[in-house]
Design an enzyme around this catalytic site. Sequence first.
Site, PDB file in Angstrom:
ATOM      1  CE  LYS A 121      -2.947   0.599   3.577  1.00 42.13           C
ATOM      2  NZ  LYS A 121      -2.872   1.878   4.318  1.00 42.13           N
ATOM      3  CG  ASP A 177       0.915   0.110   9.552  1.00 42.75           C
ATOM      4  OD1 ASP A 177       0.612   0.938  10.426  1.00 42.75           O
ATOM      5  OD2 ASP A 177       1.156   0.437   8.376  1.00 42.75           O
ATOM      6  NE  ARG A 186      -4.703   0.128  13.279  1.00 44.87           N
ATOM      7  CZ  ARG A 186      -4.062   0.281  12.128  1.00 44.87           C
ATOM      8  NH1 ARG A 186      -2.748   0.329  12.126  1.00 44.87           N
ATOM      9  NH2 ARG A 186      -4.737   0.372  10.995  1.00 44.87           N
ATOM     10  NE  ARG A 211      -5.176   8.362  11.229  1.00 42.94           N
ATOM     11  CZ  ARG A 211      -4.454   7.541  10.474  1.00 42.94           C
ATOM     12  NH1 ARG A 211      -4.986   6.999   9.401  1.00 42.94           N
ATOM     13  NH2 ARG A 211      -3.216   7.260  10.790  1.00 42.94           N
TER      14      ARG A 211
HETATM   15  C1  S3P Z   1       2.810   4.847   6.356  1.00 47.95           C
HETATM   16  C2  S3P Z   1       3.420   5.197   7.525  1.00 47.95           C
HETATM   17  C3  S3P Z   1       2.922   4.782   8.846  1.00 47.95           C
HETATM   18  C4  S3P Z   1       1.950   3.621   8.737  1.00 47.95           C
HETATM   19  C5  S3P Z   1       0.941   3.840   7.656  1.00 47.95           C
HETATM   20  C6  S3P Z   1       1.620   3.976   6.317  1.00 47.95           C
HETATM   21  C7  S3P Z   1       3.377   5.339   5.080  1.00 47.95           C
HETATM   22  O1  S3P Z   1       2.247   5.873   9.443  1.00 47.95           O
HETATM   23  O2  S3P Z   1       1.300   3.429   9.976  1.00 47.95           O
HETATM   24  O3  S3P Z   1       0.039   2.760   7.595  1.00 47.95           O
HETATM   25  O4  S3P Z   1       2.976   4.858   4.007  1.00 47.95           O
HETATM   26  O5  S3P Z   1       4.246   6.222   5.131  1.00 47.95           O
HETATM   27  P1  S3P Z   1       3.027   6.982  10.338  1.00 47.95           P
HETATM   28  O6  S3P Z   1       3.958   7.694   9.456  1.00 47.95           O
HETATM   29  O7  S3P Z   1       1.944   7.867  10.871  1.00 47.95           O
HETATM   30  O8  S3P Z   1       3.719   6.200  11.414  1.00 47.95           O
END
Ligand code: S3P
Length: 456
Positions: free
Chosen positions: A43, A336, A367, A144
Amino acid sequence: MSGCCGSSDHCCRAVDVNGAVKQMYRASPVPNVGGTIRVPGDKSISHRALMLGGIATGETRVSGFLQSADCLATMAALRALGVHIVQPRGNEVIVRGAGDGGLQASATPLDMGNAGTAMRLSMGLLCGQRFSSTLVGDASLMQRPMERVAKPLRLMGARIDTQNGRPPVILHGGAKLRGIDYTLPMASAQVKSAILLAGLCSEGTTRVTEPAPTRDHTERMFGGFGIAVRRAGATVELAGGQQLRGAEIRVPGDFSSAAFFIVAGCLAAPDGLTVQSVGINPTRTGLLDMLRLMGARIEVRPLPDAGPEPLADITVHASALRGTVIPPDLVPLAIDELPILFIAAACAEGETVVTGAGELRVKESDRLAAMAEGLSAVGVRCDLLPDGIRIQGGRLHGGRINSHGDHRIAMSFAMASLRATDPIDIEDVANVGTSFPGFPAAARAIGMRLDEAAGP
Ligand code: S3P
């Protein structure tokens, strides 16, 4: 699906306050699982491939793209900004980049759905444009925190409004950006990436220092687009004014999606379970270290010629897991995967303690709270800590879980059924499609019993 009470599927449906029926899963215990599967594309990398392709000059070809609701939100936003994107097949995408200064104002607010990455990285991408943009999202995303991104971008000269720190985010056009030297107050790849993206259209050099390593997909992908980035210790820096050239991006299987199956294998695969072609970027694989500390048998076989993102086949065997104290420095490398780690801990012998995980409180749901509530509902003793959780491993009974609309909570409790005495009903699972379309079929492919109840 077969009914919870043997007659109809009515008791497997959750009805929200508006009378709309939401999707549910019923995960029933099976003696064991196994086999070989693949998971959909990463993703984080799919979002970045679209965004960088969107501002590059020339064509970007993406294979292994994750066609999930989150990444499709990014795709729709880029199209609204004038980027031409075609999708010859579901996981193949061609982005005809707008090039330097080529993005155009969207006529409507950009709807990022459930996707924090889409919103936060777009803030960096769009705050230096000559036009204004408004970013909105679903009910979860609208709650958020966005100031963590807005603050450093303002220091760069951006003009940004948030609503008490939350979306809608308004990015005012025409700001002239300059590079900054910024130390992140929290370990966040999204904030780091937003600053680096803004740095591309800033005057001078942009430097970001992290308190702990976080996923470095943006930095790795920049190389493919011809952008020079330098890392020195905890600091990453780039010079403003660099032009991106279209690139070829191969998206690996998402480690975060594989994580559910890796834990399923630890819980219930005596003959082994293999997940093929998974991204094993070391900034993502903290879960493997955590599970090994708990006694898991995991074999990682790297695949050749993977490009900037390393790939491997991962095989796990059912293991007698022991509770442990998780080293806090592993937490950002598994941010995650903590919900599914908590399920492994619930099935381990003894106590597991996780601290340094306060960031979990501001994900798609809180979470820590959602997992503690769910674990209690299936009979697991746990104590919520301000920045973590203490879990006593033991026997899980069946029960009813509210996923709070959080994809990773829903999938974690599906896996918990492998060690439960009775079925686990999981409410509000429609958002599983934000990261893992086809999850129920993948679960059934390894031998799980996962029934779905779709709303009308
Ligand atoms: C992500 C960074 C993480 C992760 C999110 C995807 C990214 O978040 O939890 O699902 O693609 O850079 P944070 O940067 O808020 O830790």
